[in-house]
Design a protein around this motif. Structure first.
Motif, PDB file in Angstrom:
ATOM      1  N   ALA A  95       0.833  -1.203   0.000  1.00 42.23           N
ATOM      2  CA  ALA A  95       0.000   0.000   0.000  1.00 42.23           C
ATOM      3  C   ALA A  95       0.874   1.262   0.000  1.00 42.23           C
ATOM      4  O   ALA A  95       0.556   2.248  -0.670  1.00 42.23           O
ATOM      5  CB  ALA A  95      -0.920   0.006   1.214  1.00 42.23           C
ATOM      6  N   LEU A  96       2.000   1.227   0.723  1.00 39.28           N
ATOM      7  CA  LEU A  96       2.911   2.362   0.735  1.00 39.28           C
ATOM      8  C   LEU A  96       3.557   2.558  -0.640  1.00 39.28           C
ATOM      9  O   LEU A  96       3.675   3.683  -1.129  1.00 39.28           O
ATOM     10  CB  LEU A  96       3.987   2.176   1.805  1.00 39.28           C
ATOM     11  CG  LEU A  96       4.985   3.316   1.965  1.00 39.28           C
ATOM     12  CD1 LEU A  96       4.293   4.636   2.268  1.00 39.28           C
ATOM     13  CD2 LEU A  96       6.001   2.981   3.047  1.00 39.28           C
ATOM     14  N   GLU A  97       3.946   1.463  -1.295  1.00 39.46           N
ATOM     15  CA  GLU A  97       4.504   1.551  -2.646  1.00 39.46           C
ATOM     16  C   GLU A  97       3.482   2.148  -3.607  1.00 39.46           C
ATOM     17  O   GLU A  97       3.820   2.981  -4.448  1.00 39.46           O
ATOM     18  CB  GLU A  97       4.950   0.179  -3.137  1.00 39.46           C
ATOM     19  CG  GLU A  97       6.223  -0.317  -2.492  1.00 39.46           C
ATOM     20  CD  GLU A  97       6.601  -1.725  -2.925  1.00 39.46           C
ATOM     21  OE1 GLU A  97       5.730  -2.453  -3.478  1.00 39.46           O
ATOM     22  OE2 GLU A  97       7.762  -2.095  -2.721  1.00 39.46           O
ATOM     23  N   ASP A 156      12.218  -1.884  -2.291  1.00 35.41           N
ATOM     24  CA  ASP A 156      13.399  -2.748  -2.260  1.00 35.41           C
ATOM     25  C   ASP A 156      14.581  -2.107  -2.992  1.00 35.41           C
ATOM     26  O   ASP A 156      15.700  -2.601  -2.894  1.00 35.41           O
ATOM     27  CB  ASP A 156      13.080  -4.104  -2.907  1.00 35.41           C
ATOM     28  CG  ASP A 156      12.045  -4.877  -2.100  1.00 35.41           C
ATOM     29  OD1 ASP A 156      12.002  -4.685  -0.872  1.00 35.41           O
ATOM     30  OD2 ASP A 156      11.288  -5.657  -2.700  1.00 35.41           O
ATOM     31  N   SER A 157      14.347  -1.009  -3.713  1.00 34.98           N
ATOM     32  CA  SER A 157      15.393  -0.361  -4.487  1.00 34.98           C
ATOM     33  C   SER A 157      16.455   0.241  -3.570  1.00 34.98           C
ATOM     34  O   SER A 157      16.134   0.864  -2.550  1.00 34.98           O
ATOM     35  CB  SER A 157      14.805   0.743  -5.366  1.00 34.98           C
ATOM     36  OG  SER A 157      15.836   1.481  -5.983  1.00 34.98           O
ATOM     37  N   GLU A 158      17.713   0.072  -3.946  1.00 38.64           N
ATOM     38  CA  GLU A 158      18.820   0.657  -3.182  1.00 38.64           C
ATOM     39  C   GLU A 158      18.895   2.168  -3.383  1.00 38.64           C
ATOM     40  O   GLU A 158      19.537   2.867  -2.600  1.00 38.64           O
ATOM     41  CB  GLU A 158      20.142   0.023  -3.602  1.00 38.64           C
ATOM     42  CG  GLU A 158      20.232  -1.438  -3.284  1.00 38.64           C
ATOM     43  CD  GLU A 158      21.506  -2.062  -3.816  1.00 38.64           C
ATOM     44  OE1 GLU A 158      22.334  -1.345  -4.408  1.00 38.64           O
ATOM     45  OE2 GLU A 158      21.672  -3.278  -3.629  1.00 38.64           O
ATOM     46  N   LEU A 159      18.240   2.681  -4.410  1.00 32.84           N
ATOM     47  CA  LEU A 159      18.296   4.102  -4.715  1.00 32.84           C
ATOM     48  C   LEU A 159      17.223   4.913  -4.003  1.00 32.84           C
ATOM     49  O   LEU A 159      17.193   6.134  -4.111  1.00 32.84           O
ATOM     50  CB  LEU A 159      18.179   4.321  -6.223  1.00 32.84           C
ATOM     51  CG  LEU A 159      19.253   3.654  -7.071  1.00 32.84           C
ATOM     52  CD1 LEU A 159      18.957   3.851  -8.545  1.00 32.84           C
ATOM     53  CD2 LEU A 159      20.621   4.206  -6.722  1.00 32.84           C
TER      54      LEU A 159
END
Length: 148
Positions: A99-101, A115-118
């Motif tokens: 939901a946050l994504e 999950d992105s490192e950026l």
């Protein structure tokens, strides 16, 4: 020429050379536009580039140092190519990652994966703390932050 004029002329010329050298060594963009510090990239400001190039006329080293200082500070770039902002959004404590994504994807207009490192998502206690984090990131967007 009288003997009194020679030392005065010499001091004036020495002062002029020292002033030009200090200006060239510190980088013209850093002196003219200190508010641009931290810009990552963009279009090069021709006025700053030409002013730094004048340093090349007074030997190679002052001009090269002026360019290096301005490129490392980001002050050689025209403003408005990089932006940052803070949107205050109260979050539901029961919100899951999906939901946050989804919420972040809607706000940014791009697909967001936590999950992105950026990507850095950080909970802050106040808007002032969020603005301080944006300022420390090195991206300057004074127009948008000023309206908050």
């Amino acid at each position: 020429m009288s003997p009194a004029i020679k030392p005065r002329l010499r001091r004036t010329l020495n002062g002029l050379v020292v002033g030009i050298t200090i200006t060239a060594l510190s980088g013209c963009g850093t002196l003219f536009h200190p508010e641009r510090k931290g810009q990552l990239d963009g279009r090069i400001d021709p006025v700053v580039a030409i002013a730094n190039g004048v340093g090349l006329l007074f030997f190679i080293l002052p001009g090269v140092i002026a360019y290096a200082v301005d490129f490392s500070n980001g002050t050689i770039y025209l403003p408005g190519t990089q932006t940052a902002g803070v949107d205050a959004m109260p979050l539901d404590e029961n919100m899951d990652v999906a939901a946050l994504e989804q919420l972040l994807s809607e706000k940014t207009g791009k697909r967001v994966s936590l999950d992105s490192e950026l990507l850095l998502v950080e909970e802050v206690d106040s808007l002032d703390e969020a603005l301080a984090l944006v300022r420390m990131s090195g991206i300057n967007d004074s127009e948008r932050l000023a309206t908050m």
